[in-house]
Design a protein around this motif. Structure first.
Motif, PDB file in Angstrom:
ATOM      1  N   LEU A 112       0.847  -1.189   0.000  1.00 47.22           N
ATOM      2  CA  LEU A 112       0.000   0.000   0.000  1.00 47.22           C
ATOM      3  C   LEU A 112       0.884   1.241   0.000  1.00 47.22           C
ATOM      4  O   LEU A 112       1.928   1.271   0.656  1.00 47.22           O
ATOM      5  CB  LEU A 112      -0.913   0.024   1.229  1.00 47.22           C
ATOM      6  CG  LEU A 112      -1.805  -1.203   1.454  1.00 47.22           C
ATOM      7  CD1 LEU A 112      -2.580  -1.056   2.761  1.00 47.22           C
ATOM      8  CD2 LEU A 112      -2.766  -1.398   0.284  1.00 47.22           C
ATOM      9  N   ASN A 168      -4.450   7.684  -2.582  1.00 44.29           N
ATOM     10  CA  ASN A 168      -4.018   6.293  -2.699  1.00 44.29           C
ATOM     11  C   ASN A 168      -3.097   6.120  -3.902  1.00 44.29           C
ATOM     12  O   ASN A 168      -3.381   6.622  -4.993  1.00 44.29           O
ATOM     13  CB  ASN A 168      -5.226   5.366  -2.856  1.00 44.29           C
ATOM     14  CG  ASN A 168      -6.146   5.420  -1.654  1.00 44.29           C
ATOM     15  OD1 ASN A 168      -5.722   5.750  -0.553  1.00 44.29           O
ATOM     16  ND2 ASN A 168      -7.407   5.099  -1.865  1.00 44.29           N
ATOM     17  N   THR A 196       0.048   2.992  -4.751  1.00 42.74           N
ATOM     18  CA  THR A 196       0.136   1.544  -4.976  1.00 42.74           C
ATOM     19  C   THR A 196      -0.881   0.808  -4.106  1.00 42.74           C
ATOM     20  O   THR A 196      -1.068   1.139  -2.939  1.00 42.74           O
ATOM     21  CB  THR A 196       1.551   1.048  -4.652  1.00 42.74           C
ATOM     22  OG1 THR A 196       2.488   1.827  -5.374  1.00 42.74           O
ATOM     23  CG2 THR A 196       1.718  -0.407  -5.024  1.00 42.74           C
ATOM     24  N   ASP A 197      -1.523  -0.187  -4.689  1.00 39.43           N
ATOM     25  CA  ASP A 197      -2.564  -0.919  -3.971  1.00 39.43           C
ATOM     26  C   ASP A 197      -2.573  -2.363  -4.475  1.00 39.43           C
ATOM     27  O   ASP A 197      -3.159  -2.662  -5.515  1.00 39.43           O
ATOM     28  CB  ASP A 197      -3.921  -0.251  -4.205  1.00 39.43           C
ATOM     29  CG  ASP A 197      -5.013  -0.769  -3.288  1.00 39.43           C
ATOM     30  OD1 ASP A 197      -4.731  -1.726  -2.529  1.00 39.43           O
ATOM     31  OD2 ASP A 197      -6.127  -0.234  -3.320  1.00 39.43           O
ATOM     32  N   VAL A 198      -1.890  -3.256  -3.752  1.00 39.97           N
ATOM     33  CA  VAL A 198      -1.747  -4.650  -4.173  1.00 39.97           C
ATOM     34  C   VAL A 198      -2.053  -5.561  -2.987  1.00 39.97           C
ATOM     35  O   VAL A 198      -1.541  -5.360  -1.884  1.00 39.97           O
ATOM     36  CB  VAL A 198      -0.315  -4.937  -4.687  1.00 39.97           C
ATOM     37  CG1 VAL A 198      -0.179  -6.406  -5.072  1.00 39.97           C
ATOM     38  CG2 VAL A 198       0.030  -4.036  -5.854  1.00 39.97           C
ATOM     39  N   THR A 249      -6.544  -8.711  -5.528  1.00 38.02           N
ATOM     40  CA  THR A 249      -7.431  -7.561  -5.686  1.00 38.02           C
ATOM     41  C   THR A 249      -6.709  -6.320  -5.158  1.00 38.02           C
ATOM     42  O   THR A 249      -5.501  -6.341  -4.913  1.00 38.02           O
ATOM     43  CB  THR A 249      -8.762  -7.773  -4.944  1.00 38.02           C
ATOM     44  OG1 THR A 249      -9.653  -6.688  -5.244  1.00 38.02           O
ATOM     45  CG2 THR A 249      -8.544  -7.839  -3.447  1.00 38.02           C
ATOM     46  N   THR A 250      -7.461  -5.252  -4.975  1.00 43.57           N
ATOM     47  CA  THR A 250      -6.973  -4.039  -4.324  1.00 43.57           C
ATOM     48  C   THR A 250      -7.752  -3.843  -3.032  1.00 43.57           C
ATOM     49  O   THR A 250      -8.872  -4.350  -2.882  1.00 43.57           O
ATOM     50  CB  THR A 250      -7.149  -2.806  -5.232  1.00 43.57           C
ATOM     51  OG1 THR A 250      -8.532  -2.709  -5.613  1.00 43.57           O
ATOM     52  CG2 THR A 250      -6.295  -2.931  -6.480  1.00 43.57           C
TER      53      THR A 250
END
Length: 306
Positions: free
Chosen positions: A112, A131, A133-135, A160-161
């Motif tokens: 994140l 927001n 990076t979202d992994v 997903t995120t």
């Protein structure tokens, strides 16, 4: 003249004596390094035997990266009054059970990041952290051993995120096939029968399909170094447009009390995501026309190992 000659002779003797002493010290240093390498080799061999023992093996390490800055009346740049920053967090965890006749491997990855760019002279811009990076990835692999290297296996993997668009899209892979473990820390999953469930509000772009799943995971801890590389590929039997690939590499080096330096780098190829993003600005885009660029991210910062 005699004094000069005597002085030069003494200087030569001193130089030779110093050189001999330096060579002796270098020899002792080399012997000490050889001894350290031999001790480390024996320690690694013992650790390998411990890792091969039946039972649970658990671990986790992560990286925190931050960059915060504030400028006031700094006229040399285009935005003289500026507050900016970025904060990122990654976590890698695993819990693996190894028994005589079966294994059960579980792992998770979370990355994140938040970014901020606030022009203090512009009251209309957003001064909050957005927001970045979202992994989020989790997987569970179960196998019944045929021999020391091969097993019949089943895999469940979900991606997903978290911060934005949770489960939109979300990917759930369920499949069966074989798992190959050529060495202790490397696991290669080959599942020719795998269904890729895709969850999304945009059914016109995202579609579930049957295909083949290949996963290669290498997780290793050597002394102060933690390393994990995970490659996850899905090849759709229906269309190459529905295939995807994700490769995440994490590295942590412990310096003191579990604290050290960390680095994570990720790659992703997903044409469905590329088209879904392009349709926001160009409603006429199709799978045939979209520019499916390689997705990448990286994070460097402090690392903590459990």
């Amino acid at each position: 003249m005699k004094k000069i000659v005597l002085t030069l002779a003494l200087a030569f003797v001193a130089t030779v004596g110093f050189s001999q002493t330096e060579e002796e010290l270098k020899g002792q240093l080399g012997a000490a390094k050889d001894s350290i390498a031999a001790i480390q080799g024996r320690a690694d061999a013992i650790q390998g035997e411990i890792d091969a023992l039946p039972g649970w093996k658990k671990g986790a390490f992560g990286t925190i990266g931050a960059n915060l800055s504030s400028f006031n009346n700094w006229y040399g740049q285009g935005t003289p009054d500026l507050s900016s920053g970025s904060i990122g967090v990654t976590v890698n965890a695993f819990a693996n059970l190894n028994e005589e006749k079966f294994f059960w491997r579980n792992s998770g990855n979370l990355n994140l990041a938040w970014v901020k760019f606030d022009d203090k002279n512009d009251d209309t811009d957003d001064d909050s952290f957005k927001n970045g990076t979202d992994v989020f990835n989790i997987s569970s692999l179960y196998g019944r051993k045929l021999n020391e290297k091969w097993a019949i296996s089943g895999l469940a993997e979900y991606r997903t995120t978290i911060l934005d668009n949770f489960n939109d899209p979300g990917y759930l892979d369920l499949g069966v096939g074989a798992t190959w473990t050529p060495i202790t820390d490397l696991v290669v999953v080959i599942h020719p029968l795998n269904y890729n469930f895709v969850f999304s509000d945009n059914d016109a772009v995202f579609e579930s399909s049957l295909g083949a799943k290949i996963v290669a995971d290498y997780t290793r801890q050597i002394g102060a170094v933690n390393f994990k590389s995970n490659l996850s590929m899905f090849q759709s039997y229906k269309s190459g447009d529905l295939s995807n690939l994700t490769w995440i590499n994490s590295f942590g080096y412990t310096l003191w009390n579990g604290i050290g330096l960390g680095f994570e780098f990720g790659l992703r190829d997903n044409k469905q995501e590329a088209l879904n993003f392009a349709l926001t600005d160009t409603p006429t885009e199709t799978f045939d026309t979209v520019d499916n660029k390689l997705q990448t991210y990286f994070l460097v910062g402090l690392n903590y190992s459990l």
